[in-house]
Each structure stands twice: as structure tokens, then as C-alpha cells.
Design a protein around this motif. Structure first.
Motif, mmCIF file in Angstrom:
data_model
loop_
_atom_site.group_PDB
_atom_site.id
_atom_site.type_symbol
_atom_site.label_atom_id
_atom_site.label_comp_id
_atom_site.label_asym_id
_atom_site.label_seq_id
_atom_site.Cartn_x
_atom_site.Cartn_y
_atom_site.Cartn_z
ATOM 1 N N LYS A 239 0.841 -1.208 0.000
ATOM 2 C CA LYS A 239 0.000 0.000 0.000
ATOM 3 C C LYS A 239 0.870 1.249 0.000
ATOM 4 N N ALA A 240 1.923 1.230 0.785
ATOM 5 C CA ALA A 240 2.810 2.394 0.865
ATOM 6 C C ALA A 240 3.493 2.671 -0.471
ATOM 7 N N LEU A 241 3.638 1.627 -1.279
ATOM 8 C CA LEU A 241 4.231 1.771 -2.602
ATOM 9 C C LEU A 241 3.209 2.188 -3.654
ATOM 10 N N GLY A 242 1.955 2.351 -3.229
ATOM 11 C CA GLY A 242 0.922 2.797 -4.152
ATOM 12 C C GLY A 242 0.141 1.693 -4.824
ATOM 13 N N LEU A 243 0.341 0.455 -4.414
ATOM 14 C CA LEU A 243 -0.396 -0.657 -5.013
ATOM 15 C C LEU A 243 -1.758 -0.795 -4.327
ATOM 16 N N PRO A 244 -2.837 -0.980 -5.092
ATOM 17 C CA PRO A 244 -4.188 -1.016 -4.518
ATOM 18 C C PRO A 244 -4.558 -2.389 -3.976
ATOM 19 N N VAL A 245 -3.898 -2.790 -2.896
ATOM 20 C CA VAL A 245 -4.108 -4.120 -2.335
ATOM 21 C C VAL A 245 -4.878 -4.053 -1.028
ATOM 22 N N GLU A 246 -5.575 -5.155 -0.735
ATOM 23 C CA GLU A 246 -6.325 -5.305 0.513
ATOM 24 C C GLU A 246 -6.024 -6.690 1.084
ATOM 25 N N GLY A 247 -6.279 -6.832 2.390
ATOM 26 C CA GLY A 247 -6.124 -8.143 2.986
ATOM 27 C C GLY A 247 -5.056 -8.179 4.067
ATOM 28 N N PRO A 248 -4.656 -9.406 4.437
ATOM 29 C CA PRO A 248 -5.060 -10.667 3.821
ATOM 30 C C PRO A 248 -6.478 -11.096 4.224
ATOM 31 N N TYR A 249 -7.100 -11.842 3.299
ATOM 32 C CA TYR A 249 -8.410 -12.426 3.542
ATOM 33 C C TYR A 249 -8.276 -13.942 3.623
ATOM 34 N N PRO A 250 -9.089 -14.598 4.463
ATOM 35 C CA PRO A 250 -9.046 -16.067 4.516
ATOM 36 C C PRO A 250 -9.265 -16.649 3.120
ATOM 37 N N SER A 251 -8.484 -17.640 2.764
ATOM 38 C CA SER A 251 -8.535 -18.165 1.407
ATOM 39 C C SER A 251 -9.832 -18.907 1.106
#
Length: 340
Positions: A239-251
Motif C-alpha cells: 500500500k505504501a508503494l501505491g499498489l491497490p491491495v487489501e487483505g489478507p483475507y481467509p482463502s
């Protein structure tokens, strides 16, 4: 700006499988033919065999060199690369001859794309056993592509099914090795690879979810500490690098979010974590994008289907999807070159 019409290279795949039938079914469709200028690589006898099996045909012009692609008029072009052995191609089995033929056509196609004569490569299904019988030393075709291109960066197979993309932190390794191979840097790189591919495929603001590794995301460390020690820190760094990621979520629930269109992509931690979900959601729609390479390369996610070779019942859906993704990626690549 209207995207430029892309120039695609299309190979027939392993002659022992259903590749030539799929190409016949794909290019018999006028809409597919009009989406790109195409140069087909392979054995012309095999192409004709594929048309016979499919019960479909299309007009094409035989050329003697790839330069003809620069003057394409909309009619598919065919360039003979290699020929069948005197005894003919063996069918429905892995062979060194079939593997060597695949490597020859793929190498020619890759050279055309990497030198800018074409914009993307689409290959019909191949067989890894045939490739290894032919002397391929890499674990899979993706790493063969990378070596052929002299590409030293990260690569990963990206699987696509009806708008849902997945990448892998680890891939073709034993399950017992997975936990030790997961690192923050690898999670970030898998996130970056799929983000870049999504943008290249026309999804300007993708939403990316990251899988957990352990049951219930580790249940606060009761069932494993990888989430606490590695995965959460990786997501925060991404996220700090600007990537739009979320989680982790249970698989076991993350793909419910994906099916609900709350995510465009899922970063998985090992091969089957994503593959089982993708294939359950739509086995006969899946595409593999060779992620991380400097050129667009796509293929159907299924294999050579030896069991139905020659029966005329091959499903063209994944091949059409691979074609469509390559058209989008190739058009963006071509437009970018033209504007420079």
C-alpha cells in the motif's frame, strides 16, 4: 485516442493435441479475424487437419516471411515453421518431435513480438512433457520465455476467468515447501505483476485482494504466524508503494468477494489456492497470461486434451478469451509505440 489495430502472432500448439482445431474454430469467426491482423505459425498440413476436424475453415494467405505482417490486409497470414516428420505427427501422446516443433514456433513468435514486428503472442495448448522430451531445461514455458528474452525480473503465471485475475507467490513447488518460500518481497512482487497486467489489459484502477495462508487467517497466531509476521506487513508495504491491495483475507472466503465483483484480482500464495477456485468458477473459460514478461503472451489455461484430439468437440471458449486479452494488450502496446 482509439487503440490501434494490433498485430498478433498465433501458434498452433502441440500437434498431438487440440490446438489446430481451436485455431480453426477461433479464426472461422469473422469478429475474431477483424479484431487483429494475425500471422499463424506452424505446419500448414496441421492447420488443414484442424479445419477438417472442426468442420470449419477460413481463408488465409501463405507468406514466406514475417515482413508480410506489416502490410496485412485483414486476411490471416500463414508462415510455415517446421514440418511434420515423414511418418507424420504422432497423435494424443507426448513426443520429443511435438515438443521441438512447439519450441520452434514459440521462439519465432517471441522474436517477432520482442522486435516490434508484432504486438502480442497467443499460443494454442502445449504439453510440458513434450517440451521436456525436446530438451527444455526450464520448469515450464514461462521461464523458457523469460530466458529466451533475456529477462531477469520476476515472472508469474496469471490466470484469468471472466474478469477475475489471479497471481501466485509460489507456483510449481511441493506444498511442504510453500510456507518457507513466502516472503514480503515476493508478495509485493506478485501484487505488482498482476497490477501492471491489469492496467495493460485496460483495467485502470484495479482492486487486488491478498490471500492468507493458514485456516481462518491463522486465527491470531493460533493456527500459524505467517499472516502476522509476513503477509500483513507485505500488504502494508505494498500500500505504501501505491499498489491497490487489501487483505489478507481467509482463502476460503476471498473468492466470494471476487465473485461479488468487489475484487478484480486475487494474489494467491500457492498454485492450487487459486487454481481450484478458478477452475470451479469456469474451467472452460480460463486464460493464462505470462505475467512479468516484457511482451504480452497469452494462452488457454487448459492443456492439450489428448483424450478428445480429433473428435471435433474442442471448446473454443478459453482460446477466444486468450485471443481477446491479447488483442487488448497488443493494441495498447501498439498505440504506445505509435505515440512515442
Amino acid at each position: 485516442m482509439t487503440p490501434a489495430k494490433p498485430r498478433l502472432v498465433l501458434t498452433l500448439g502441440d500437434p498431438a493435441g487440440i490446438g489446430s482445431e481451436l485455431v480453426a474454430r477461433l479464426l472461422a469467426d469473422q469478429e475474431a479475424r477483424e479484431a487483429a491482423d494475425v500471422l499463424i505459425l506452424g505446419d500448414e498440413g496441421e492447420l488443414k487437419e484442424g479445419m477438417k476436424t472442426a468442420g470449419l475453415s477460413f481463408d488465409y494467405d501463405v507468406v514466406t516471411g514475417a515482413a508480410a505482417l506489416s502490410e496485412a490486409s485483414g486476411t490471416p497470414l500463414f508462415l510455415q515453421v517446421g514440418r511434420a516428420p515423414e511418418t507424420g505427427w504422432k497423435r494424443a501422446e507426448a513426443t520429443a518431435e511435438g515438443g521441438a516443433h512447439c519450441l520452434s514456433t514459440l521462439g519465432t513468435g517471441l522474436d517477432l513480438v520482442s522486435t516490434g514486428q508484432a504486438d502480442a503472442l497467443v499460443f494454442a495448448p502445449l504439453n510440458k512433457a513434450s517440451l521436456h522430451l525436446a530438451g527444455m531445461r526450464q520448469s515450464d514455458e514461462l521461464h523458457w520465455f523469460a530466458d529466451r528474452l533475456g529477462h531477469n525480473g520476476s515472472v508469474s503465471e496469471l490466470n484469468v476467468m471472466e474478469g477475475l485475475w489471479t497471481s501466485r507467490v509460489t507456483s510449481h513447488v511441493a506444498l511442504r515447501e510453500v510456507a518457507d518460500l513466502i516472503t514480503e518481497d515476493k508478495i509485493i512482487e506478485a501484487s505488482r505483476l498482476i497490477h501492471n497486467a491489469l492496467v495493460e489489459a485496460g483495467i485502470e484502477t484495479p482492486r487486488i485482494g491478498v490471500c492468507g495462508l493458514n485456516p481462518h487467517n491463522g486465527d491470531n497466531g493460533n493456527f500459524g504466524t505467517e499472516e502476522i509476521e509476513i503477509i500483513v506487513p507485505a500488504v502494508e508495504r505494498a500500500k505504501a508503494l501505491g499498489l491497490p491491495v487489501e487483505g489478507p483475507y481467509p482463502s476460503d472466503t476471498i473468492f466470494l468477494k471476487a465473485v461479488a465483483k468487489e475484487l478484480d484480482a486475487v494474489v494467491t500464495l500457492y498454485h492450487d489456492q487459486g487454481q481450484i477456485a478458478i477452475k470451479l468458477l469456469g474451467f472452460w473459460q480460463g486464460v493464462t497470461v505470462q505475467g512479468g514478461l516484457p511482451v504480452p503472451v497469452t494462452t488457454p489455461a487448459h492443456g492439450t486434451a489428448f483424450d478428445i484430439r480429433g473428435k471435433g468437440c474442442a471448446n473454443v471458449g478459453p482460446m477466444r478469451n486468450a485471443w481477446n486479452i491479447a488483442c487488448t494488450m497488443g493494441a495498447r502496446r501498439r498505440s504506445s509505440r505509435i505515440s512515442q
